[in-house]
Design a protein around this motif. Structure first.
Motif, PDB file in Angstrom:
ATOM      1  N   LEU D  52       0.939  -1.367  -0.056  1.00 13.12           N
ATOM      2  CA  LEU D  52      -0.056   0.000   0.076  1.00 13.12           C
ATOM      3  C   LEU D  52       0.797   1.276   0.294  1.00 13.12           C
ATOM      4  CD1 LEU D  52      -3.143   0.929   0.624  1.00 13.12           C
ATOM      5  CD2 LEU D  52      -2.453   1.139   2.866  1.00 13.12           C
ATOM      6  N   MET D  53       2.161   1.128   0.483  1.00 14.57           N
ATOM      7  CA  MET D  53       2.855   2.395   0.497  1.00 14.57           C
ATOM      8  C   MET D  53       3.229   2.955  -0.747  1.00 14.57           C
ATOM      9  SD  MET D  53       5.433   1.437   3.911  1.00 14.57           S
ATOM     10  CE  MET D  53       6.421   2.837   3.843  1.00 14.57           C
ATOM     11  N   THR D  54       3.643   1.790  -1.516  1.00 18.60           N
ATOM     12  CA  THR D  54       4.041   2.215  -3.130  1.00 18.60           C
ATOM     13  C   THR D  54       2.766   2.393  -3.763  1.00 18.60           C
ATOM     14  OG1 THR D  54       5.951   0.631  -2.435  1.00 18.60           O
ATOM     15  CG2 THR D  54       5.383   1.401  -4.891  1.00 18.60           C
ATOM     16  N   ILE D  55       1.928   1.694  -4.095  1.00 13.96           N
ATOM     17  CA  ILE D  55       0.863   1.759  -4.644  1.00 13.96           C
ATOM     18  C   ILE D  55      -0.513   1.681  -3.758  1.00 13.96           C
ATOM     19  CG2 ILE D  55       1.533   1.381  -7.254  1.00 13.96           C
ATOM     20  CD1 ILE D  55       0.289  -1.511  -6.715  1.00 13.96           C
ATOM     21  N   PRO D  56      -1.405   2.785  -3.535  1.00 10.94           N
ATOM     22  CA  PRO D  56      -1.198   4.087  -4.241  1.00 10.94           C
ATOM     23  C   PRO D  56      -0.356   4.951  -3.523  1.00 10.94           C
ATOM     24  CG  PRO D  56      -3.030   3.789  -3.129  1.00 10.94           C
ATOM     25  CD  PRO D  56      -2.441   2.409  -2.743  1.00 10.94           C
ATOM     26  N   GLY D  57       0.434   4.706  -2.348  1.00  9.85           N
ATOM     27  CA  GLY D  57       1.191   5.701  -1.595  1.00  9.85           C
ATOM     28  C   GLY D  57       1.991   6.765  -2.096  1.00  9.85           C
ATOM     29  N   VAL D  58       3.215   6.059  -2.599  1.00 11.38           N
ATOM     30  CA  VAL D  58       4.242   6.801  -3.392  1.00 11.38           C
ATOM     31  C   VAL D  58       3.639   7.218  -4.434  1.00 11.38           C
ATOM     32  CG1 VAL D  58       6.383   6.767  -4.508  1.00 11.38           C
ATOM     33  CG2 VAL D  58       6.413   5.383  -2.141  1.00 11.38           C
ATOM     34  N   ALA D  59       2.848   6.481  -5.257  1.00 14.26           N
ATOM     35  CA  ALA D  59       2.244   6.985  -6.413  1.00 14.26           C
ATOM     36  C   ALA D  59       1.405   8.459  -6.409  1.00 14.26           C
ATOM     37  CB  ALA D  59       1.427   5.940  -7.155  1.00 14.26           C
ATOM     38  N   LEU D  60       0.728   8.628  -5.173  1.00 13.72           N
ATOM     39  CA  LEU D  60      -0.016   9.871  -4.793  1.00 13.72           C
ATOM     40  C   LEU D  60       0.960  10.930  -4.490  1.00 13.72           C
ATOM     41  CD1 LEU D  60      -3.299   8.314  -3.413  1.00 13.72           C
ATOM     42  CD2 LEU D  60      -3.140  10.036  -5.255  1.00 13.72           C
ATOM     43  N   PHE D  61       1.718  10.402  -3.481  1.00 14.52           N
ATOM     44  CA  PHE D  61       2.623  11.259  -2.856  1.00 14.52           C
ATOM     45  C   PHE D  61       3.640  12.028  -3.847  1.00 14.52           C
ATOM     46  CE2 PHE D  61       6.873  12.087  -0.563  1.00 14.52           C
ATOM     47  CZ  PHE D  61       6.427  12.880   0.459  1.00 14.52           C
ATOM     48  N   TYR D  62       3.973  11.377  -4.975  1.00 11.53           N
ATOM     49  CA  TYR D  62       4.841  12.012  -6.014  1.00 11.53           C
ATOM     50  C   TYR D  62       3.780  12.650  -7.123  1.00 11.53           C
ATOM     51  CZ  TYR D  62       9.225   9.999  -4.411  1.00 11.53           C
ATOM     52  OH  TYR D  62      10.694   9.573  -3.890  1.00 11.53           O
ATOM     53  N   ALA D  63       2.637  11.996  -7.247  1.00  9.14           N
ATOM     54  CA  ALA D  63       1.931  12.652  -8.376  1.00  9.14           C
ATOM     55  C   ALA D  63       1.585  14.027  -8.002  1.00  9.14           C
ATOM     56  CB  ALA D  63       0.753  11.698  -8.764  1.00  9.14           C
ATOM     57  N   GLY D  64       1.426  14.349  -6.685  1.00  8.28           N
ATOM     58  CA  GLY D  64       0.578  15.403  -6.410  1.00  8.28           C
ATOM     59  C   GLY D  64       1.582  16.522  -6.494  1.00  8.28           C
ATOM     60  N   MET D  65       3.194  16.152  -6.599  1.00  6.56           N
ATOM     61  CA  MET D  65       3.881  17.270  -6.299  1.00  6.56           C
ATOM     62  C   MET D  65       4.393  17.796  -7.940  1.00  6.56           C
ATOM     63  SD  MET D  65       6.682  16.478  -3.290  1.00  6.56           S
ATOM     64  CE  MET D  65       6.465  14.724  -3.027  1.00  6.56           C
TER      65      MET D  65
END
Ligand SMILES: Nc1ncnc2c1ncn2[C@@H]1O[C@H](COP(=O)(O)OP(=O)(O)O)[C@@H](O)[C@H]1O
Ligand SMILES: Nc1ncnc2c1ncn2[C@@H]1O[C@H](COP(=O)(O)OP(=O)(O)O)[C@@H](O)[C@H]1O
Ligand SMILES: Nc1ncnc2c1ncn2[C@@H]1O[C@H](COP(=O)(O)OP(=O)(O)O)[C@@H](O)[C@H]1O
Lengths: 439, 112, 439, 439, 112, 112
Positions: D52-65
């Protein structure tokens, strides 16, 4: 070896001082040597689930309901509260809430968690490490504070929020958690039934929210401008995460991976579903369309109402609790609120306080020894006194939380101020408070 | 030159574009707008609070054409955008005193 | 003490009536006194994970693929179905699916969950409370119904949806779940292998979706207007949550926190990854660009295909299953669908039905006693008959689900109507059906 | 029966070869017959949480930036890496990292997971099936690779990314995981403490990211155009999911549902909260406004810094670690980065590498035998040498990961090229690379 | 006919619409725009990187009216949009040479 | 007065703004639009279904200036927006018959 005393969540098997005494016998670290890996696994998971309820759950649930210029500020409230309450709980909140003290508040023996050794256990949760119990309870303190912010949407000063939440967590949350759940707490001894936090979390945050709405005053443009939710989609996602996370909240409140946890999960699911449908059909009938916000709100109303009952009732009762909660909360926000004249922007009072009261009373109606165990009878088992006991719990929470919240809010208003400048409110809190905006 | 500007129903955009291309327009610019007019908006009800949404989503099309093409552009848009129902929109014609293609610096009708 | 009979998910160790008999010996509540906290912890968690798959998983997965004017209505479908199927399952679905009855359908002994006492256990899951087993299975009934809505996107009447799902859950889902998983179910006795729901969930929802696409007719503008997904980002998040939640779906189907659960999780992860890459490379090769929607779709195709196999195959086989599923499902949506002329808007048939059939057959190929235990051999172990058995399961599901779904859809069309008015479809379902819109 | 040797995460109880020898005694499959269902339940859950940390976690964390035109491409990186690293780990990564080999790298005995039978166990995790241990570790390999992409945002060629990640996972991740965690790994034997991956995951990905930023060169418009995050809301949701998932990362690294897991969860929560507040207040003081991105970044900095320490420190120490990490990482991105002149677009170096180094050193300071067990003392217990040991671990990781990453990047640059065309970068990667866009 | 175009503060839209309806305007079209002018924008700071946001959110209102109504439309907008503070916006008046109602084909003032 | 309206490539906005400010423009209004012209759009392919995206993201800049400044405004935009590649966009000049500053009621060139 499992902790041998039968338990129903955090509740003593029998009310009153006798239970307290028998519980205290276990309050030595001696039994803490052997933990149950299954119970521990479930409580680690439950803690993660309840954290998920606040971030991103409540963050999304509320952010979807505000206007676009306040989305980030709204998420920031839940996110920062998560951090802030964690620190307060670590320093003093847990100690005040869950150590022995008196009937009103705990003591300082766990100040800064001192004494919470690796293999310590809390007497309420003998089969899991105290570190897990402490963190699990922490997530309850977090979400309770975060829920209040729904009443402050679009106009609360960020600094004032931090001050308020700090004081509120210490002077309102910790004592009430102590009253209801801690061994020696007066409402617990009095026999109030609250399996997972109907009073401690929902009535508590709901009445505090009402005070906040009252002291803050309405948003600029309230009842004149279009303040409609900018993205109900976010709200649905938030509600969905609340729903999923609530398994940790309710079934986790069994503090064991046992039959009570299982039944709590089942009745939570059933009541939530029933309430979502009840609100939806009520709105369909009254307002001609079944709104998405309504279905999501109904689900949350059901989750709230089943919370105190979740360890004590049958699936059939859960169905009824859900239906009643869905209709009552719809009535509270669609009929009652417009007539009360305050601007509880995201309906914390209507959903959490009214839903919580509904659940508390219905717990008195539907609690049955067949589920909760000996001594946990409600009206359906013939014990009509339990409803009165429940009402005492409700009233005590309303009075303490309402009064102290009001004092705190007025004090902050008189000193650093509660509300942003008019131009900041017009511009939107994202830019005004945090210097950021959504493209 | 003329700037023919039309406010149309969003789902008619493709037909309008095709009609304009058919009569020889080489470019156009569209904007998402919201319109208020005879066509009624709708009411949104959120937890008992009613919000009147008086503006409807529309598309604004701007096409600059040589004077000689203006009438045909108006007709083309009308053909493409019409459903015969209220809210089909309007066409307005403006005069343009100059047009320049940024890339080449061409001016007047050559710029289009 | 753990329930001593070795189990592989819900499957009997040996096919046929012998297994049934031996299983039934345990069908008394007597053994239900001692549950395993570890198994219970995992099944509580799995239930939360499978719920997460539908809300917000499927809700986001589908909402990202529709146009902006239909986002809320699409989420509403998954959200309401969650509530609706919960209530149906509570009243009658669970009883029809999982109590003893005959080969075709269960009985009414768990009508309104009567008899599901606190310490009851289901014979298929002797180490956990029946309340947990019931709720876990409920989440399967929910997601199966929710998946169908992908074929109805952008044009289904909300009231018609509720009626359809109610009837479908009773007359299609419950019987098929009974056939495949319940003791006494005819496909189970026949020896069909379906560890976690390839037939029950995916082929079943996929063929029903095809019928819905056929009866509803294509969206206005299909193949002429731009109906492109408005936000593939949501779809990726949805696919990610499906992936994470699927651990509960597949590894949870072991009903124990045991070696089968562990291996099921491993093979699920591997097949999903392989399928995502396979679809992506296939598309890269054919259409010149690797699309984000393609990678997400490939992952879901892999999850679907490994579902029936997840308790029976090795990691190496999982790799192959994933690759095959990714390519086959890409072919189904990119080549087959345009040639079939129906508008299965979000490709439920192409991904779930075709992916499910692929998985069912490959289970017959790759099942090995080394993983599934004695009696669970596929072609790789030399048992070529298993493929035929699997095909019987596929055919039975296609026929029953296809036929009953068709009848239900035609019946609703003839009475209250299935589809919204043309102007409503143009305006968008968010406003037309629910009176809400996204800013 | 539980595996009787006491364990602290993956760390040996005593450093050096003695520990190795004693551990190896258990390296037979014999003890693998009896697993603990509670431990298994928790590790299945932890695996889901880390995924969950990578998808969607990191995916969202980075996509927002990133900017709106690169949202899908950014999510695609995390999503595809999840799939790609899964396959690499299955084929060869796990074997190289976790089988016996030498001090530098493991062997090929688990090539394609051969020999990982249903009831196999890994010697580091004797109470759970090896399938679970393997998948749990797989999710670490995935997130480490995904984190690197933050430095490549908005300009990396997709094909080059796939090649780089493939090689990097084999030549950088697998060896370093072996050094630090595998029995026989030289840093483990040397006594380096890294409970959950401060060196293996964070310093490792952070230094690789710096190399990528350096070799790729800055984004077009860097320091001239407005490259502001398009939606910090996504980043907050991503950070929230990282936070929740990190319970699986840190508490899961105990590999048991035991007291160490419980304490690891507690200290993770506390350090994260402290760091979020520390960054927020530091920024509030320096830049006059507390940004939402700052609070989210601070939380991640805290999560990173507590990672190596999470099995060894007290809650009080966690509070300090959090505060220090929040301030140091804020300084690293707001002061240090602008002076270094590279464009580490989403601050992987500043948050993960600097945060990881901070955590590694502070582990040497705050590790205490009271939590970690005998032999795990840091400066607070009077063992000042541990800090030096930690620095060796940091340096080794920086050198190997930095050097090999640089070589790989330069090699790819010289062959297929690393960076998209200028016009593609202008147009946005969503359309240019994947042929999709967000409405 | 005239096209009166105004750039106003977003929260003034409802008042402007009401003022225009009051003087007899039957329709208008609004666009979300961003404006640069005397009113300063703000600075956004992301992890130490400063971005000047020089454009502020504004609403553009376009209303086409008969010549005789133009002055009153200008006044109505001014009344509805004014806060007396910097950034209140501008009103510009364009000439229109033709107007057509798409649905009916009516032209000129009848089309409005 | 003139209203100079330009459709440009989005990433050229900052340069255009600077160029306009340099010649003395005190304000401008920008809109996100989509343009169709000589520059080709692209194809999006979703699970085998092809969608032609014929419109490209563009920015529309509107700046109202005194007649005397109009030519220089056109030049400034051209300078700021040009890349020499297809799709750089167009500049159109409209006449304005009136301008009003809402805050003060100033009219004509004073209102700008
Ligand atoms: N006078 C006007 N000035 C500017 N825009 C107008 C005017 N009248 C109508 N419009 C635009 O045209 C759209 C359609 O107009 P409406 O009155 O609803 O229907 P119809 O075009 O059929 O008469 C409106 O939503 C609005 O955007
Ligand atoms: N010359 C101009 N051309 C086009 N739009 C303008 C012009 N001047 C101002 N505007 C628009 O009007 C808005 C308000 O102008 P501003 O100078 O900030 O305040 P004021 O209207 O009080 O003088 C600007 O944000 C811009 O959108
Ligand atoms: N006749 C026109 N009317 C209105 N807008 C136009 C016209 N021609 C072009 N445009 C706008 O200018 C943009 C650039 O035009 P295009 O033909 O692609 O390239 P170029 O400006 O290099 O000739 C288009 O995307 C469109 O928005």
């Amino acid at each position: 070896m499992k902790f041998s005393m039968p338990q129903v969540g955090l509740m003593p098997k029998v009310g009153g001082l006798g239970a307290l005494a028998s519980v205290l016998l276990f309050a030595t670290p001696a039994f803490a040597q052997e933990f149950d890996t299954g119970d521990t696994a479930w409580m680690l998971t439950s803690t993660a689930l309840v954290l998920l309820m606040t971030i991103p759950g409540v963050a999304l649930f509320y952010a979807g309901m505000v206007r676009k210029k306040n989305v980030l500020a709204t998420m920031m409230q839940s996110f920062t509260i998560t951090a802030l309450v964690t620190v307060i709980w670590t320093i003093v909140g847990y100690s005040l809430a869950f150590t022995e003290g008196g009937a009103w508040v705990g003591g300082f023996s766990r100040f800064l968690l001192s004494g919470m050794e690796l293999d310590a256990a809390h007497e309420l949760a003998g089969t899991i490490p105290e570190s897990v119990f402490m963190t699990f309870q922490m997530t309850f303190a977090i979400i309770t504070a975060a829920l209040i912010t729904g009443a402050m949407a679009d106009r609360m000063k960020f600094s004032a929020l931090l001050v308020f939440i700090t004081l509120w967590s210490i002077f309102v949350y910790a004592p009430i958690a102590h009253w209801v759940w801690a061994p020696g707490g007066w409402l617990r001894d009095y026999g109030v039934l609250d399996f997972a936090g109907g009073t401690v979390v929902h009535i508590n945050s709901g009445i505090a929210a009402l005070m906040a709405a009252y002291v803050l005053g309405p948003r600029i443009g309230y009842k004149r401008e279009n303040l409609a939710p900018h993205n109900v989609g976010f709200t649905v996602i938030g509600a969905a995460l609340l729903w999923v996370g609530w398994f940790g909240f309710n079934a986790g409140s069994s503090v064991n991976a046992d039959t009570n946890a299982g039944m709590a999960m089942a009745v939570t699911q059933i009541a939530t579903a029933a309430a979502a449908l009840a609100w939806m059909f009520a709105e369909w009938f009254m307002a001609k369309k079944p709104s998405v916000l309504g279905a999501a709100s109904g689900a949350v109303a059901g989750l709230v109402a089943i919370t105190p009952a979740s360890g004590f009732v049958t699936p059939g009762s859960a169905l009824l609790i859900g239906i009643i909660a869905g209709v009552v909360c719809y009535w509270a926000v669609a009929w009652l609120k417009p007539r009360m004249g305050y601007d509880d922007s995201l309906d914390v009072f209507g959903v959490h306080c009214i839903g919580g009261i509904t659940g508390a009373i219905l717990t008195g109606v539907f609690a049955t020894a067949a589920i909760g165990g000996k001594g946990f009878d409600g009206l359906v088992d013939g014990d009509s006194a339990q409803i009165v006991t429940q009402l005492v719990g409700v009233a005590a929470t309303l009075v303490w939380s309402g009064a102290v919240s009001l004092i705190l809010l007025l004090g902050i208003k008189a000193t650093i101020g509660l509300r942003v400048e008019e131009m900041q409110e017009r511009e939107g809190l994202d830019i005004a408070l945090h210097g950021e905006s959504i493209a | 030159m003329k700037c023919v500007m039309a406010v149309i129903k969003p789902f008619k955009l493709d037909e309008v574009r095709e009609a304009l291309v058919a009569i020889g327009a080489t470019g156009l610019t569209v904007t998402e707008v919201r319109g208020f007019g005879r066509q009624k908006g709708h009411t949104e009800l959120y937890r008992g609070a009613e919000y009147e949404v008086s503006f409807l989503p529309k598309i604004k099309v701007e096409v600059v054409v040589a004077d000689s093409l203006a009438d045909r552009a108006v007709e083309a848009i009308q053909r493409g955008a019409s459903t015969g129902q209220i809210g089909d929109g309007k066409i307005f014609v403006f005069d343009i005193s100059q047009a320049v293609r940024i890339r080449t610096g061409e001016t007047g009708a050559d710029a289009l």
